[in-house]
Design a protein around this motif. Structure first.
Motif, mmCIF file in Angstrom:
data_model
loop_
_atom_site.group_PDB
_atom_site.id
_atom_site.type_symbol
_atom_site.label_atom_id
_atom_site.label_comp_id
_atom_site.label_asym_id
_atom_site.label_seq_id
_atom_site.Cartn_x
_atom_site.Cartn_y
_atom_site.Cartn_z
ATOM 1 N N ARG A 298 0.548 -12.104 9.507
ATOM 2 C CA ARG A 298 -0.615 -12.251 8.623
ATOM 3 C C ARG A 298 -1.572 -11.089 8.883
ATOM 4 N N ILE A 299 -1.726 -10.207 7.877
ATOM 5 C CA ILE A 299 -2.693 -9.120 7.958
ATOM 6 C C ILE A 299 -3.948 -9.560 7.218
ATOM 7 N N MET A 300 -5.048 -9.668 7.965
ATOM 8 C CA MET A 300 -6.334 -10.022 7.377
ATOM 9 C C MET A 300 -7.115 -8.724 7.220
ATOM 10 N N LEU A 301 -7.269 -8.295 5.982
ATOM 11 C CA LEU A 301 -7.915 -7.030 5.657
ATOM 12 C C LEU A 301 -9.391 -7.287 5.365
ATOM 13 N N PHE A 302 -10.246 -6.763 6.236
ATOM 14 C CA PHE A 302 -11.688 -6.940 6.107
ATOM 15 C C PHE A 302 -12.316 -5.611 5.671
ATOM 16 N N HIS A 303 -12.234 -5.303 4.394
ATOM 17 C CA HIS A 303 -12.894 -4.104 3.862
ATOM 18 C C HIS A 303 -13.906 -4.568 2.816
ATOM 19 N N PRO A 304 -15.190 -4.219 2.991
ATOM 20 C CA PRO A 304 -16.223 -4.714 2.081
ATOM 21 C C PRO A 304 -16.053 -4.316 0.619
ATOM 22 N N ASP A 305 -15.362 -3.209 0.341
ATOM 23 C CA ASP A 305 -15.139 -2.786 -1.042
ATOM 24 C C ASP A 305 -13.824 -2.027 -1.125
ATOM 25 N N LEU A 306 -12.759 -2.772 -1.208
ATOM 26 C CA LEU A 306 -11.416 -2.183 -1.199
ATOM 27 C C LEU A 306 -11.190 -1.254 -2.393
ATOM 28 N N THR A 307 -11.911 -1.466 -3.494
ATOM 29 C CA THR A 307 -11.751 -0.601 -4.664
ATOM 30 C C THR A 307 -12.251 0.812 -4.384
ATOM 31 N N ARG A 308 -13.118 0.976 -3.389
ATOM 32 C CA ARG A 308 -13.636 2.302 -3.034
ATOM 33 C C ARG A 308 -12.945 2.873 -1.795
ATOM 34 N N ALA B 102 -6.922 1.009 1.836
ATOM 35 C CA ALA B 102 -6.067 0.666 0.695
ATOM 36 C C ALA B 102 -4.669 1.250 0.883
ATOM 37 N N ALA B 103 -4.587 2.492 1.372
ATOM 38 C CA ALA B 103 -3.284 3.124 1.606
ATOM 39 C C ALA B 103 -2.510 2.398 2.702
ATOM 40 N N LEU B 104 -3.204 2.001 3.765
ATOM 41 C CA LEU B 104 -2.531 1.266 4.846
ATOM 42 C C LEU B 104 -2.017 -0.084 4.346
ATOM 43 N N ALA B 105 -2.840 -0.775 3.574
ATOM 44 C CA ALA B 105 -2.409 -2.072 3.028
ATOM 45 C C ALA B 105 -1.206 -1.883 2.112
ATOM 46 N N GLU B 106 -1.244 -0.857 1.297
ATOM 47 C CA GLU B 106 -0.117 -0.563 0.398
ATOM 48 C C GLU B 106 1.146 -0.271 1.196
ATOM 49 N N ILE C 274 -0.523 -10.039 3.283
ATOM 50 C CA ILE C 274 -1.810 -9.363 3.389
ATOM 51 C C ILE C 274 -2.849 -10.172 2.630
ATOM 52 N N ILE C 275 -3.964 -10.439 3.286
ATOM 53 C CA ILE C 275 -5.049 -11.173 2.655
ATOM 54 C C ILE C 275 -6.278 -10.277 2.611
ATOM 55 N N ASP C 276 -6.765 -9.993 1.422
ATOM 56 C CA ASP C 276 -8.016 -9.266 1.243
ATOM 57 C C ASP C 276 -9.133 -10.287 1.474
#
Length: 189
Positions: A5-15, A20-24, A34-36
């Protein structure tokens, strides 16, 4: 198949470019979910029932985030306060003890160069030192801490650098997953 389970804590993933590249890069790897976390919760309350269920169902955990002002994003702090307090202080026997022993990996990105993260550098401390509160949390919760995956100059990487970082992250995850694979017992055991 084991579940990471990857918990991705980025306040604005669109920016984001680096996170984003690592999650991809991790997307589509077998057994990885992966959970945003900001996409899931934003500024609303954390669903602790859901989080506890998902943590207990996972075989290993990854906290992925950008370092802002020498610390993880606020939602990660809020998540720890809500979920881990419940699991380890309120329901330790029913929940916390079932999380103990699970491997934990931190994947952190930083905007500055590696030389800025040392005693004589601009930031005065190694990035690993700045992550020690998370390591202390892992120790308290009896999670198996792994050497973190660190990516420097994350906001300055050109496409080739992002591609290299993505390959390195996939390789790091694959190696860590292989190292932490649960023991498989045979019928004779």
């Amino acid at each position: 198949m084991t579940h990471t389970r990857i918990m991705l804590f980025h306040p604005d993933l669109t920016r984001s470019t680096a996170n984003a590249a690592l999650a991809e890069a991790a997307w589509g790897m077998p057994g990885i979910k992966i959970i945003d976390m900001y996409g899931r919760y934003g500024r609303s309350g954390i669903d602790t029932d859901r989080e506890v269920r998902e943590l207990l169902a996972a075989d290993r955990l990854v906290l992925q985030f950008p370092v802002h002002w020498y610390a993880p994003p606020a939602l990660l702090q809020d998540w720890q306060a809500a979920v881990l307090t419940r699991m380890f202080y309120i329901n330790a026997e029913a929940e916390g003890r079932w999380l103990e022993g699970k491997p934990l990996l931190v994947a952190a990105t930083a905007g500055n160069m590696p030389s800025a993260y040392c005693a004589s550098g601009q930031n005065g401390f190694a990035l690993e030192t700045l992550l020690q509160p998370l390591q202390a949390t892992a120790r308290r919760c009896r999670l198996r801490w792994a050497a973190p995956f660190l990516l420097y100059e994350a906001n300055r990487l050109k496409p080739a650098g992002l591609e290299r970082a993505s390959r390195d992250y996939r390789r790091h995850l694959r190696h860590w997953i292989d190292e932490t694979a649960p023991l498989q017992l045979t019928a004779a055991e």
